[in-house]
Design a protein around this motif. Structure first.
Motif, PDB file in Angstrom:
ATOM      1  N   UNK A  83       0.859  -1.195   0.000  1.00 21.06           N
ATOM      2  CA  UNK A  83       0.000   0.000   0.000  1.00 21.06           C
ATOM      3  C   UNK A  83       0.893   1.242   0.000  1.00 21.06           C
ATOM      4  N   UNK A  84       0.599   2.219  -0.854  1.00 20.51           N
ATOM      5  CA  UNK A  84       1.531   3.330  -1.055  1.00 20.51           C
ATOM      6  C   UNK A  84       1.471   4.428   0.011  1.00 20.51           C
ATOM      7  N   UNK A  85       0.332   4.546   0.713  1.00 23.69           N
ATOM      8  CA  UNK A  85       0.170   5.651   1.673  1.00 23.69           C
ATOM      9  C   UNK A  85       0.491   5.132   3.081  1.00 23.69           C
ATOM     10  N   UNK A  86       0.295   5.992   4.123  1.00 26.10           N
ATOM     11  CA  UNK A  86       0.561   5.573   5.508  1.00 26.10           C
ATOM     12  C   UNK A  86      -0.390   4.445   5.906  1.00 26.10           C
ATOM     13  N   UNK A  87       0.117   3.457   6.646  1.00 28.85           N
ATOM     14  CA  UNK A  87      -0.706   2.288   6.982  1.00 28.85           C
ATOM     15  C   UNK A  87      -0.739   2.019   8.485  1.00 28.85           C
ATOM     16  N   UNK A  88      -1.808   1.310   8.909  1.00 29.58           N
ATOM     17  CA  UNK A  88      -1.834   0.603  10.190  1.00 29.58           C
ATOM     18  C   UNK A  88      -1.458  -0.831   9.862  1.00 29.58           C
ATOM     19  N   UNK A  89      -0.891  -1.533  10.866  1.00 29.32           N
ATOM     20  CA  UNK A  89      -0.402  -2.884  10.573  1.00 29.32           C
ATOM     21  C   UNK A  89      -0.653  -3.819  11.752  1.00 29.32           C
ATOM     22  N   UNK A  90      -1.012  -5.085  11.468  1.00 28.75           N
ATOM     23  CA  UNK A  90      -1.145  -6.105  12.530  1.00 28.75           C
ATOM     24  C   UNK A  90      -0.488  -7.401  12.059  1.00 28.75           C
TER      25      UNK A  90
END
Ligand code: PRP
Ligand code: ADE
Length: 170
Positions: A83-90
């Motif tokens: 994903x190119x933009x800022x992400x949340x991640x788990x």
């Protein structure tokens, strides 16, 4: 529609001892693919969702056509680095390993009502991770749908008590 006949069992894939339930025969039969998307749309017709979230890659196969059919937005949940933009991640455990999922941080916002769709519920690790991502963003999960649920694993325990639907239990 006999969905069971559209799913191929592959023993010892991707690891010894795992039976992999391959949905590609279902995708190749237009009437089975249409039936699957239409049946999910019927189950969730009144759920009040404004968007559907689905995880790469197999979740996209059902989540995106369902969003189109139901007239909803679609949120792609992807593996790291995609994903190119800022992400949340788990990160979460799978039946045959561990994985990480990411969602754009502005994809789900306060008050969003989200329907979560995936092809298959196994351990529930993937959908559990998605529920975390959605609630971190302030979203409310209003439904969870699978094409296939594996009855011999404890997937439903990862659904935080939320109602869910499946079309076929194996
Ligand atoms: C599969 C499947 C579900 C998940 C179910 O995805 O599409 O998302 O596993 O397993 P769980 O309930 O134990 O989490 P996978 O991670 O293999 O990725 P893919 O869709 O890219 O094949
Ligand atoms: N995802 C997790 N476990 C699976 C299985 N046994 N078959 C197909 N997809 C899966």
């Amino acid at each position: 529609m006999d969905l069971r006949a559209c799913i191929r069992d592959i023993p010892d894939y991707p690891k010894e001892g795992i039976v992999f339930f391959d949905i590609t025969p279902l995708l190749q039969k237009p009437e089975a693919f249409q039936y699957t998307v239409d049946a999910l749309a019927e189950r969730f017709a009144d759920c009040g969702a404004s968007k559907i979230a689905a995880a790469e890659a197999r979740g996209f196969l059902f989540g995106a056509p369902l969003a189109y059919k139901m007239g909803l937005g679609f949120v792609p949940v992807r593996k790291p680095g995609k994903l190119p933009y800022k992400t949340r991640q788990v990160s979460y455990d799978l039946e045959y390993g561990q994985d990480t999922l990411c969602m754009h941080e502005d994809a789900v916002n306060d008050g969003d009502k989200v329907l979560v769709i995936d092809d298959l519920l196994a351990t529930g690790g993937t959908v559990g991770g998605m529920l975390n991502l959605i609630t971190q963003g302030g979203g409310e999960v209003v439904g969870i749908g699978f094409v296939v649920e594996l009855g011999f694993l404890d997937g439903p325990s990862k659904l935080n008590g939320l109602p869910h639907e499946y079309l076929l239990k194996l």
